[in-house]
Design a protein around this motif. Structure first.
Motif, short mmCIF file in Angstrom:
data_model
loop_
_atom_site.label_atom_id
_atom_site.label_comp_id
_atom_site.label_asym_id
_atom_site.label_seq_id
_atom_site.Cartn_x
_atom_site.Cartn_y
_atom_site.Cartn_z
N THR A 158 0.82 -1.22 0.00
CA THR A 158 0.00 0.00 0.00
C THR A 158 0.85 1.26 0.00
O THR A 158 0.31 2.37 0.11
N ASN A 161 0.34 5.10 -1.91
CA ASN A 161 -1.09 5.04 -2.25
C ASN A 161 -1.41 3.93 -3.24
O ASN A 161 -2.41 4.00 -3.95
N GLY A 163 -1.73 -0.45 -3.99
CA GLY A 163 -2.51 -1.50 -3.34
C GLY A 163 -3.11 -2.52 -4.27
O GLY A 163 -4.08 -3.18 -3.93
N LYS A 259 -6.49 -3.98 -2.88
CA LYS A 259 -6.90 -3.46 -1.56
C LYS A 259 -8.37 -3.05 -1.58
O LYS A 259 -9.07 -3.16 -0.57
N TYR A 266 -13.42 -1.55 0.96
CA TYR A 266 -12.19 -2.33 1.02
C TYR A 266 -12.45 -3.81 0.81
O TYR A 266 -13.50 -4.34 1.18
N ALA A 272 -1.53 -6.71 3.03
CA ALA A 272 -0.33 -6.44 2.26
C ALA A 272 0.69 -7.56 2.48
O ALA A 272 0.71 -8.19 3.54
#
Length: 324
Positions: A158, A161, A163, A259, A266, A272
């Motif tokens: 992540t 920014n 993901g 993500k 989400y 992660a």
């Protein structure tokens, strides 16, 4: 390093064709990236020496349909029948060995699109990584050759920014027409994470996509994805006013770990770190009347054949009678 990966992604998928032309002109890459030729809706012809056989071949050329011929029925393998929607036979041949192969091996309701039991370099040339490096992230993934499967694996982060990590096919040289089928079936073994299957019915790089999220549990999973259940999405935001997925125009496939789910929500199982999704096969399922066995000549010549009733059987006395 990330700039190099971004360049590799742009070049591999020919996002800007003029850049790819420059790359080839100045020999900046090891090989040219041509669009993969993965034909669908093939017509298989078991030819003979008859005038009718030659007329049929000439007719198919005239109307510009994809077809292939196999001269020795005894050497036909089940892999030769993959993606075949029509099989044209002539009465002069001894077709029963072909019919036995069809009866014993083909499932008329499905077509194997990708068989990863024997992974090859062609698979690696078709599937490439599209990670969040395209928007400044540092996640990275790849397709690895496994033992009778391929593995979508890597590390998702992540940072910056980011993901998401994904692997995507290049656009097919001709979009696949899967309108005879109900959906896509994946045979996978996951790691407990929630992934996305993504397809597109246009050739744009950053256009509308159609998504389906699925869970894995660490065991062998069969995921059935109905075309009608694919969600139209643009950059992770749903597009409710968009049309349903057009299964007659499938340009590409993609698998993603993200993500995000949709519209800012989400992924409920996202973590992660490292991940691995093993893929055994990708199949189109739920077809009707596929493949169609077309028996050329007078129907009286075909009275004693042994062909399972689940296969659509039609007759045609002349090429113009073909219903393709």
């Amino acid at each position: 390093m990330e700039i190099k990966r971004l360049w590799e992604t742009i070049n591999y998928f020919e996002i800007f064709p003029w850049l790819n032309c420059l790359t080839n002109i100045f020999n900046l890459s090891e090989k040219s990236n041509t669009k993969p030729n993965v034909p669908m809706n093939l017509i298989l012809i078991i030819p003979s020496q008859s005038n009718l056989a030659q007329q049929t071949i000439n007719y198919l050329r005239e109307i510009n349909l994809n077809f292939t011929t196999i001269n020795n029925i005894e050497k036909i393998e089940i892999s030769d029948l993959e993606r075949v929607t029509n099989i044209i036979c002539f009465s002069e041949n001894n077709n029963q060995s072909l019919f036995d192969l069809i009866n014993n091996n083909l499932k008329p309701e499905e077509t194997l699109l990708f068989d990863f039991h024997n992974p090859s370099q062609e698979i690696k040339n078709l599937w490439g990584a599209v990670d969040d490096v395209v928007m400044g992230g540092v996640s990275q993934s790849s397709v690895k050759m496994g033992d009778r499967n391929i593995i979508f694996t890597g590390m998702v982060s992540t940072a910056n920014n980011g993901g998401f990590a994904s692997v995507r096919t290049k656009n097919f040289s001709q979009p696949w027409d899967l309108s005879n089928y109900q959906g896509i079936r994946l045979k996978v073994r996951g790691d407990g994470k929630r992934y996305k299957f993504i397809s597109r019915c246009e050739g744009k790089w950053d256009g509308l996509s159609y998504c389906y999220s699925f869970d894995t549990d660490g065991n062998d999973n069969i995921i059935e994805i109905k075309f009608n259940d694919l969600i139209p999405v643009f950059r992770a935001k749903t597009v409710p006013e968009a049309d349903k997925f057009d299964s007659s125009q499938m340009y590409s496939m993609q698998l993603m770990l993200s993500k995000f789910e949709y519209d800012g929500s989400y992924n409920p199982t996202f973590e992660a770190g490292n991940f691995a999704l093993e893929i055994e096969s990708i199949t189109a399922y739920g077809a009707e009347n596929v493949p169609q066995i077309i028996l050329m000549g007078n129907s009286n010549q075909w009275e004693n054949i042994n062909l399972h009733s689940s296969f659509l059987r039609t007759y045609a006395e002349m090429p113009e009678d073909l219903n393709l």
